[in-house]
Design a protein around this motif. Structure first.
Motif, PDB file in Angstrom:
ATOM      1  N   MET A 516       0.830  -1.211   0.000  1.00  0.00           N
ATOM      2  CA  MET A 516       0.000   0.000   0.000  1.00  0.00           C
ATOM      3  C   MET A 516       0.860   1.254   0.000  1.00  0.00           C
ATOM      4  O   MET A 516       0.566   2.232  -0.706  1.00  0.00           O
ATOM      5  CB  MET A 516      -0.925  -0.009   1.223  1.00  0.00           C
ATOM      6  CG  MET A 516      -1.990  -1.081   1.198  1.00  0.00           C
ATOM      7  SD  MET A 516      -3.030  -1.041   2.685  1.00  0.00           S
ATOM      8  CE  MET A 516      -3.769   0.588   2.553  1.00  0.00           C
ATOM      9  N   ASN A 519       2.369   1.789  -3.389  1.00  0.00           N
ATOM     10  CA  ASN A 519       1.350   2.274  -4.330  1.00  0.00           C
ATOM     11  C   ASN A 519       1.192   3.788  -4.211  1.00  0.00           C
ATOM     12  O   ASN A 519       1.184   4.522  -5.218  1.00  0.00           O
ATOM     13  CB  ASN A 519       0.013   1.584  -4.043  1.00  0.00           C
ATOM     14  CG  ASN A 519      -0.949   1.704  -5.210  1.00  0.00           C
ATOM     15  OD1 ASN A 519      -1.055   2.735  -5.837  1.00  0.00           O
ATOM     16  ND2 ASN A 519      -1.660   0.615  -5.510  1.00  0.00           N
ATOM     17  N   GLU A 520       1.099   4.301  -2.975  1.00  0.00           N
ATOM     18  CA  GLU A 520       0.961   5.741  -2.781  1.00  0.00           C
ATOM     19  C   GLU A 520       2.235   6.469  -3.177  1.00  0.00           C
ATOM     20  O   GLU A 520       2.186   7.560  -3.770  1.00  0.00           O
ATOM     21  CB  GLU A 520       0.627   6.026  -1.314  1.00  0.00           C
ATOM     22  CG  GLU A 520       0.471   7.505  -0.985  1.00  0.00           C
ATOM     23  CD  GLU A 520      -0.685   8.149  -1.732  1.00  0.00           C
ATOM     24  OE1 GLU A 520      -0.601   9.362  -2.020  1.00  0.00           O
ATOM     25  OE2 GLU A 520      -1.677   7.435  -2.057  1.00  0.00           O
ATOM     26  N   TYR A 523       2.529   6.728  -6.979  1.00  0.00           N
ATOM     27  CA  TYR A 523       1.554   7.702  -7.478  1.00  0.00           C
ATOM     28  C   TYR A 523       2.077   9.115  -7.290  1.00  0.00           C
ATOM     29  O   TYR A 523       1.961   9.966  -8.177  1.00  0.00           O
ATOM     30  CB  TYR A 523       0.223   7.508  -6.752  1.00  0.00           C
ATOM     31  CG  TYR A 523      -0.809   8.572  -7.069  1.00  0.00           C
ATOM     32  CD1 TYR A 523      -1.379   8.673  -8.327  1.00  0.00           C
ATOM     33  CD2 TYR A 523      -1.179   9.496  -6.092  1.00  0.00           C
ATOM     34  CE1 TYR A 523      -2.314   9.657  -8.613  1.00  0.00           C
ATOM     35  CE2 TYR A 523      -2.114  10.483  -6.372  1.00  0.00           C
ATOM     36  CZ  TYR A 523      -2.675  10.557  -7.636  1.00  0.00           C
ATOM     37  OH  TYR A 523      -3.589  11.543  -7.911  1.00  0.00           O
ATOM     38  N   LYS A 618       3.670  -8.611 -14.677  1.00  0.00           N
ATOM     39  CA  LYS A 618       2.437  -7.837 -14.477  1.00  0.00           C
ATOM     40  C   LYS A 618       2.141  -6.922 -15.657  1.00  0.00           C
ATOM     41  O   LYS A 618       1.102  -6.265 -15.674  1.00  0.00           O
ATOM     42  CB  LYS A 618       2.551  -6.998 -13.202  1.00  0.00           C
ATOM     43  CG  LYS A 618       2.764  -7.812 -11.946  1.00  0.00           C
ATOM     44  CD  LYS A 618       3.178  -6.945 -10.765  1.00  0.00           C
ATOM     45  CE  LYS A 618       2.119  -5.928 -10.412  1.00  0.00           C
ATOM     46  NZ  LYS A 618       2.497  -5.135  -9.212  1.00  0.00           N
ATOM     47  N   PHE A 622      -1.401  -4.935 -16.683  1.00  0.00           N
ATOM     48  CA  PHE A 622      -1.365  -3.469 -16.590  1.00  0.00           C
ATOM     49  C   PHE A 622      -1.867  -2.837 -17.885  1.00  0.00           C
ATOM     50  O   PHE A 622      -2.672  -1.893 -17.870  1.00  0.00           O
ATOM     51  CB  PHE A 622       0.062  -3.017 -16.270  1.00  0.00           C
ATOM     52  CG  PHE A 622       0.340  -1.573 -16.566  1.00  0.00           C
ATOM     53  CD1 PHE A 622      -0.303  -0.561 -15.868  1.00  0.00           C
ATOM     54  CD2 PHE A 622       1.261  -1.213 -17.555  1.00  0.00           C
ATOM     55  CE1 PHE A 622      -0.040   0.783 -16.144  1.00  0.00           C
ATOM     56  CE2 PHE A 622       1.524   0.117 -17.831  1.00  0.00           C
ATOM     57  CZ  PHE A 622       0.866   1.108 -17.125  1.00  0.00           C
ATOM     58  N   ARG A 625      -5.694  -3.181 -18.261  1.00  0.00           N
ATOM     59  CA  ARG A 625      -6.474  -2.314 -17.378  1.00  0.00           C
ATOM     60  C   ARG A 625      -6.481  -0.861 -17.852  1.00  0.00           C
ATOM     61  O   ARG A 625      -7.345  -0.078 -17.435  1.00  0.00           O
ATOM     62  CB  ARG A 625      -5.913  -2.385 -15.955  1.00  0.00           C
ATOM     63  CG  ARG A 625      -6.207  -3.696 -15.243  1.00  0.00           C
ATOM     64  CD  ARG A 625      -5.618  -3.673 -13.840  1.00  0.00           C
ATOM     65  NE  ARG A 625      -6.184  -2.623 -13.020  1.00  0.00           N
ATOM     66  CZ  ARG A 625      -7.289  -2.728 -12.278  1.00  0.00           C
ATOM     67  NH1 ARG A 625      -7.959  -3.892 -12.274  1.00  0.00           N
ATOM     68  NH2 ARG A 625      -7.731  -1.726 -11.550  1.00  0.00           N
ATOM     69  N   ARG A 644      -2.551   6.050 -11.175  1.00  0.00           N
ATOM     70  CA  ARG A 644      -2.906   5.017 -10.192  1.00  0.00           C
ATOM     71  C   ARG A 644      -2.621   3.612 -10.737  1.00  0.00           C
ATOM     72  O   ARG A 644      -2.105   2.750 -10.019  1.00  0.00           O
ATOM     73  CB  ARG A 644      -4.391   5.142  -9.821  1.00  0.00           C
ATOM     74  CG  ARG A 644      -4.725   6.353  -8.971  1.00  0.00           C
ATOM     75  CD  ARG A 644      -4.159   6.262  -7.580  1.00  0.00           C
ATOM     76  NE  ARG A 644      -4.555   7.384  -6.740  1.00  0.00           N
ATOM     77  CZ  ARG A 644      -4.056   7.639  -5.536  1.00  0.00           C
ATOM     78  NH1 ARG A 644      -3.134   6.838  -5.029  1.00  0.00           N
ATOM     79  NH2 ARG A 644      -4.456   8.673  -4.841  1.00  0.00           N
ATOM     80  N   GLU A 645      -2.973   3.396 -12.000  1.00  0.00           N
ATOM     81  CA  GLU A 645      -2.688   2.091 -12.608  1.00  0.00           C
ATOM     82  C   GLU A 645      -1.178   1.881 -12.745  1.00  0.00           C
ATOM     83  O   GLU A 645      -0.674   0.778 -12.525  1.00  0.00           O
ATOM     84  CB  GLU A 645      -3.364   1.992 -13.975  1.00  0.00           C
ATOM     85  CG  GLU A 645      -4.878   1.964 -13.922  1.00  0.00           C
ATOM     86  CD  GLU A 645      -5.399   0.755 -13.148  1.00  0.00           C
ATOM     87  OE1 GLU A 645      -4.739  -0.312 -13.188  1.00  0.00           O
ATOM     88  OE2 GLU A 645      -6.440   0.893 -12.501  1.00  0.00           O
ATOM     89  N   SER A 648       0.178   0.964  -9.366  1.00  0.00           N
ATOM     90  CA  SER A 648      -0.158  -0.425  -9.033  1.00  0.00           C
ATOM     91  C   SER A 648       0.752  -1.405  -9.769  1.00  0.00           C
ATOM     92  O   SER A 648       1.145  -2.439  -9.225  1.00  0.00           O
ATOM     93  CB  SER A 648      -1.624  -0.682  -9.382  1.00  0.00           C
ATOM     94  OG  SER A 648      -1.978  -2.018  -9.113  1.00  0.00           O
ATOM     95  N   VAL A 651       4.123  -1.676  -7.914  1.00  0.00           N
ATOM     96  CA  VAL A 651       4.152  -2.286  -6.578  1.00  0.00           C
ATOM     97  C   VAL A 651       4.775  -3.677  -6.668  1.00  0.00           C
ATOM     98  O   VAL A 651       4.454  -4.447  -7.575  1.00  0.00           O
ATOM     99  CB  VAL A 651       2.727  -2.365  -6.004  1.00  0.00           C
ATOM    100  CG1 VAL A 651       2.709  -3.158  -4.708  1.00  0.00           C
ATOM    101  CG2 VAL A 651       2.176  -0.970  -5.778  1.00  0.00           C
ATOM    102  N   GLU A 653       5.429  -7.540  -6.464  1.00  0.00           N
ATOM    103  CA  GLU A 653       4.427  -8.598  -6.506  1.00  0.00           C
ATOM    104  C   GLU A 653       4.423  -9.398  -5.207  1.00  0.00           C
ATOM    105  O   GLU A 653       5.384  -9.393  -4.439  1.00  0.00           O
ATOM    106  CB  GLU A 653       4.687  -9.536  -7.693  1.00  0.00           C
ATOM    107  CG  GLU A 653       5.941 -10.383  -7.577  1.00  0.00           C
ATOM    108  CD  GLU A 653       7.167  -9.696  -8.144  1.00  0.00           C
ATOM    109  OE1 GLU A 653       8.019 -10.421  -8.674  1.00  0.00           O
ATOM    110  OE2 GLU A 653       7.260  -8.460  -8.044  1.00  0.00           O
TER     111      GLU A 653
END
Length: 722
Positions: A516, A519-520, A523, A618, A622, A625, A644-645, A648, A651, A653
């Motif tokens: 988490m 991820n932030e 971003y 990934k 990606f 999406r 955001r994608e 993600s 991040v 795995e």
């Protein structure tokens, strides 16, 4: 009986009332009116001249801009009664005196674009105007080609007569070349501001600090400062004094005797730095940082923290250095017009520049640190003798002589000098025999990436949508959590599958969901580096449609039976998403360094963090999406959802954890073991140091990403005894 009092229909602004009282009804809404110009000017003056020291700083900068080689400062009652500065600069022309104290009159700027190349201290023409609105101002000046000096008096930006009934025009008098500015009765018409100052001695100490800073920085300029009525000067430096001599005169011999010079530069980021800093033999309770950016005295919390972190490896706990740093940055990369008193500046690539400077300081400190030795002794029974690297004779026996070995490690490897820089795991014996494993060098990635510098100029993002997204992040900032990440000590990875790690902040222990947090973080990197991303370029471009087909087939086969009504055709999904990406490939390349050829080949993806490559397994998911999960119809939503994608995707795995009953040499293949070790190494050596450097922890992270699991005031003492 007394007549009842008539109530006003409008309650005066600022009148207090109880919460239970009903506010009076207003018969008509208040109209918007323009403020009186005198009120406007006093408000502006209050923003720029907060205290006597701010007025003096502006006057010193103007004097140095005028080519002065000598500055004399005279102070009375902390500058509130009298503040006078005399220089021997170019002087002011008589024809310019009538507009000298009008707002925004300057010789430094002609157009707004000149701000991008400003190389002087003052440039807005507000200092003297602001002072004239809150003090009695007198200017005496003489140019070298003038036959006499001229004296003028000002009030509220306009010329006034010296005495009632006289002419307001400047008067000719005898004087020497240069300018003398006298400020009397500062804040005489702002009584609330004047009463806020506690003591004259405190204000005088602030003035001495500013004069001392510029006396150290301004080569070839003599400075003196004294109180009115006293014969001796508090500060006095000669124009031909060296930097070290100036530091000795102002801060004492104990500092000057331990100074080392350092330099740093990088053409990529367009900066040069030089300065003097103390070695490991000197330390004080509070960091003393004299920071100049493009010769302007400024403050920077980020630079201060970075220097303190650099010295934590060399100084005992609680010790701090003295550092004088002069940083020259390409003016086009600096925005100096961000603070009324110009106390702060913004510049590009701040994190990279700070890291480079601190790295060069660390090398200098390491080179002079070989003279320091610490003798250790085993105190606890059964404790292992510290291993010492072999000397020139090839012996592995620990040396007990007083001589310093030729290959001596830093003292923090022998003695725990600062609890903040050691981890719990570093105090435990190695679990594997020595020589059984070749560790990776610090801060390196196992995949041996090759980097090339680009000559592309950085882009200054002016999109309001991106600025709004950045502001939203700042508004969601969790101050305590941000401080914890900025000063944390990494303990170790707890669970690779759930992506949990432990960190120590002060005397508290935290469990962190690094998935988490990453991820932030990514971003925020996307917002900060918008339009200036690095590039991960594929040697052989990848077929976009093939990658989308892989992801779509996996998505289709993994749908649970209850969702079969949402079934889709793989080919339709591939056609739709590939068409969307190819249609917007110009925008993706310009803003995100995401390059797709007209034929549909994926050439490159953005690089968010040097030394870290996301899992390419990934990548197909990606890309898929980016079709349904990115709002391509709105600019702000598009940028936010795309970043955001992308975050993600970056991040780490989830991997099977180590230490379970199923984790045996037979059940775990070599690729999985290698990948797990790689992820653990990246999390410790790359991600968490990056979090420490530039993460703004948001309130959402405090609701589940970080959990406090221990809070012991004696935590360090417990570790010392273990």
């Amino acid at each position: 009986m007394a007549e009842p009092m008539d109530l006003d229909t409008e309650s005066p602004r600022g009148t207090k009332r109880k919460a239970s009282e009903t506010p009076l009804e207003v018969s008509a809404p208040r109209r918007i009116r323009a403020l009186d110009p005198d009120v406007v000017n006093k408000i502006a003056a209050g923003e720029i001249i907060v205290a006597p020291v701010h007025a003096l700083k502006e006057l010193i900068e103007n004097a140095v801009d005028a080519g002065s080689t000598s500055l004399e400062v005279l102070i009375k009652e902390g500058g509130l009664k009298l503040l006078q500065i005399t220089d021997n600069g170019h002087g002011i022309s008589k024809e310019d005196l009538p507009i000298l104290c009008k707002r925004f009159t300057t010789s430094k700027l002609k157009a707004f674009e000149d701000l991008t190349s400003i190389g002087t201290y003052g440039f807005r023409g507000e200092a003297l105007a602001s002072i004239s609105h809150i003090a009695h101002l007198t200017v005496t000046t003489k140019r070298k080609d003038s036959s006499c000096a001229w004296r003028a008096h000002y009030d509220s930006g306009k010329l006034i007569p010296a005495k009632p009934g006289q002419s307001e025009d400047p008067k000719p008098i005898a004087g020497r070349p240069g300018t003398q500015i006298t400020v009397e009765d500062l804040f005489y018409n702002v009584p609330t501001r004047r009463r806020a100052f506690r003591s004259a001695s405190e204000e005088y100490n602030k003035i001495l600090d500013v004069v001392g800073r510029y006396a150290i920085h301004c080569d070839g300029v003599a400075f003196s400062c004294k109180k009115h009525g006293e014969a001796s000067t508090t500060i006095s430096t000669q124009s031909n004094s060296s930097t070290v001599d100036r530091i000795r005169q102002i801060h004492g011999s104990s500092v000057a005797a331990e100074l080392i010079e350092f330099t740093s530069s990088d053409e990529t980021y367009g900066f040069r730095a030089r300065g003097w800093t103390t070695n490991a033999n000197y330390h004080v309770k509070k960091t003393v940082l004299l920071l100049f950016i493009n010769h302007r005295s400024v403050d920077s919390t980020n630079i201060r923290k970075a220097i303190e972190q650099t010295y934590s490896n060399f100084l005992p706990k609680g010790g701090h250095p003295f550092t004088y740093l002069s940083l020259d940055i390409d003016p086009q990369r600096v925005d100096v017009n961000v603070h009324p008193t110009k106390r702060e500046v913004n510049f590009l690539n701040e994190d990279e520049i700070i890291e480079k400077i601190c790295g060069d300081i660390r090398i200098k400190l390491a080179n002079v640190d070989t003279s320091r030795t610490f003798m250790t002794q085993t105190l606890l029974p059964g404790a292992h003798i510290p291993l010492i690297s072999a000397d020139s004779t090839g012996s592995d026996v620990p040396s007990r002589s007083n001589s310093t070995p030729k290959s001596k490690p830093y003292e923090n490897n022998l003695v725990r000098t600062d609890a903040k820089v050691r981890k719990i795991t570093s105090m435990l014996p190695p679990s594997a025999p020595r020589g059984s494993e070749t560790p990776l060098p610090p801060n390196t990635h196992p995949s041996d990436l090759k980097y090339q510098q680009s000559d592309r100029e950085p882009v200054n993002c002016r999109l309001m949508t991106v600025k709004d997204l950045r502001a939203e992040v700042r508004d969601e900032m969790h101050n305590d959590l941000t401080e914890i990440f900025a000063s944390h000590t990494f303990v170790g990875v707890v669970d690779e599958r759930r992506r949990l790690a432990a960190i120590q902040g002060g005397v508290r222990l935290f469990l962190v969901d690094y998935g988490m947090v990453a991820n932030e973080y990514f971003y925020q990197v996307g917002l900060t580096d918008f339009g200036n991303f690095g590039v991960i370029r594929f040697e052989t471009p990848l077929k976009l449609r093939e990658l989308l087909a892989l992801a779509a087939e996996h998505e289709k086969t993994s749908l649970p039976p209850i969702d079969m009504e949402d079934d889709f055709e793989v080919q339709d999904a591939v056609d739709l998403v590939s068409a969307q990406l190819i249609e917007r490939r110009a925008m993706l390349l310009e803003y995100f360094s995401f390059e797709i050829s007209p034929e549909g080949d994926l050439v490159s993806i953005p690089l968010l963090l040097k030394g870290y490559t996301p899992s390419l397994a990934k990548l197909p998911h990606f890309l898929l999406r980016l079709g349904p999960h990115v709002n391509w119809g709105s600019e702000k939503d598009c940028f936010e959802t795309f970043l955001r994608e992308l975050a993600s995707f970056y991040v780490p795995e989830q991997l099977p954890p180590s230490g379970g009953p199923e984790d045996t040499e037979e059940t775990l293949d070599e690729e999985l073991k290698s990948r797990r070790a790689e992820v653990v190494k990246v999390v410790e050596d790359i991600l968490f140091p990056a979090f420490r450097a530039r993460l703004i922890a948001t309130r959402s992270l405090g609701k589940g990403a970080v959990v406090e699991i221990a809070n012991l005031k004696g935590l360090y003492k417990v570790f010392e005894r273990c």
